[in-house]
Enzyme design. Sequence first.
Site, mmCIF file in Angstrom:
data_model
loop_
_atom_site.group_PDB
_atom_site.id
_atom_site.type_symbol
_atom_site.label_atom_id
_atom_site.label_comp_id
_atom_site.label_asym_id
_atom_site.label_seq_id
_atom_site.Cartn_x
_atom_site.Cartn_y
_atom_site.Cartn_z
ATOM 1 N N SER A 179 16.224 -16.488 19.864
ATOM 2 C CA SER A 179 16.660 -17.834 19.494
ATOM 3 C C SER A 179 18.062 -17.813 18.887
ATOM 4 C CB SER A 179 15.667 -18.462 18.505
ATOM 5 O OG SER A 179 14.387 -18.567 19.075
ATOM 6 N N ASP A 180 18.338 -16.810 18.069
ATOM 7 C CA ASP A 180 19.688 -16.655 17.512
ATOM 8 C C ASP A 180 20.708 -16.389 18.612
ATOM 9 O OD1 ASP A 180 19.398 -17.046 14.753
ATOM 10 O OD2 ASP A 180 18.692 -15.011 14.436
ATOM 11 N N LEU A 181 20.373 -15.484 19.516
ATOM 12 C CA LEU A 181 21.316 -15.114 20.564
ATOM 13 C C LEU A 181 21.583 -16.285 21.500
ATOM 14 C CD1 LEU A 181 19.892 -11.578 21.392
ATOM 15 C CD2 LEU A 181 21.858 -12.132 19.958
ATOM 16 N N GLY A 184 23.807 -18.690 19.732
ATOM 17 C CA GLY A 184 25.181 -18.206 19.687
ATOM 18 C C GLY A 184 25.919 -18.453 20.988
#
Length: 407
Positions: A179-181, A184
């Site tokens: 989810s972070d990637l 980003g």
Amino acid sequence: MPGPLGHIRVLDLSRVLAGPWATQFLADMGADVVKVERPKQGDDTRTWGPPWLVEPTDKDPGLSAYTIAANRGKRSVTIDFTTPEGQALVRKLAEKADVVVENYKVGGLKKYGLDADSLRAINPRLVYCSVTGFGQTGPYAKRAGYDFLIQAMSGLMSITGQPDGAPGAEPMKIGVAMSDLTTGLYATAAILTALVKRDHTGEGETIDVALLDCQIAALANQASNYLVSGKAPVRMGNRHPNVVPYQVFATADGHIILAVGNDAQFAKFCKAAGLDAVGADPRFTRNVDRVINRDALTDLLGGAIAGRTSADWIALLEQHGVPCGPINDIEAVFADPHVKARGLQRDYPDDRAGTIPQVGNPVKFASTDTTAPTPPPYLGQHAREVLTGELGLTDAEIADLKAKGVL
């Protein structure tokens, strides 16, 4: 040659992964990224170890494997912007910046005068990107958002893991902070789009990017499956909801992936495997039929595939143009000759670490290298050059700010 974003200045106020992932991509493309970190502590990920590339000490957090994964090509300066002096320094950096990226809680920077409205008032051309867990609006806006939480709330974990009734069945997170990637990468695309818009209009932009939004968008066909059918997808282990056979099969000595994407590839597979009767069976000739008769087909293929080794199957199926492959661990990934040929591992010489290893940017331009020429920075490594070169501070002023704990 200078990178394509060599004319862009980025002020990076973000921490952990989603924001730094975006700013690392910008740095790879040549942008001058100044990362502002807390004095002594730095980005949260500087303490997320082991493993350590450089062991921490009482005076220095060293380099964790986590922090070097997302901070290549940046310049690090420590500023405590909870102080008026620190806020003034960050505002001066923002005046000269093209882009600001931050991932504080909604409203968290307003009390310091570092929110989008405040900074765009002094620099109308600024592209200001806020990355949060749940966005700037909505009932969850003020909640903290972490990748694990977002993987659960977005539905991603509901479609990941073994199906109910199978050994080890439970909702499962993906093995990296997806989810972070994903967020980003969406943030990067949004920033670049806003810069193109600014080139035409002269006006900057305020961007609201949320982990939950991005992960729901990245559900792709699974979200579409639900919206079309009204039926929530479920965990299927390594099986594909829309394509068969597209899964893991056990071999005589391990496992392989079989990824048959169309009817022609299925026919090729059956011919290569000596399963002509299966290929001619009307239950299996079309993908729609294979999906309906998934279990019967899987049983037939599983029995046949188990009779040969993984290497035998891969060699055979590659000759016939049938997509398949091994299941590598990460050590095997970096030993793979194709991965080596693509230059995905980069090594930077370093006085303290000896070598700082990196996974290079996967995007390749014909005209220039797209991996930043400098490694991830140590905490505050570029403080003097930023403070004197960008802000014009004297040695006496820097010493005074250090004495006050601002730097």
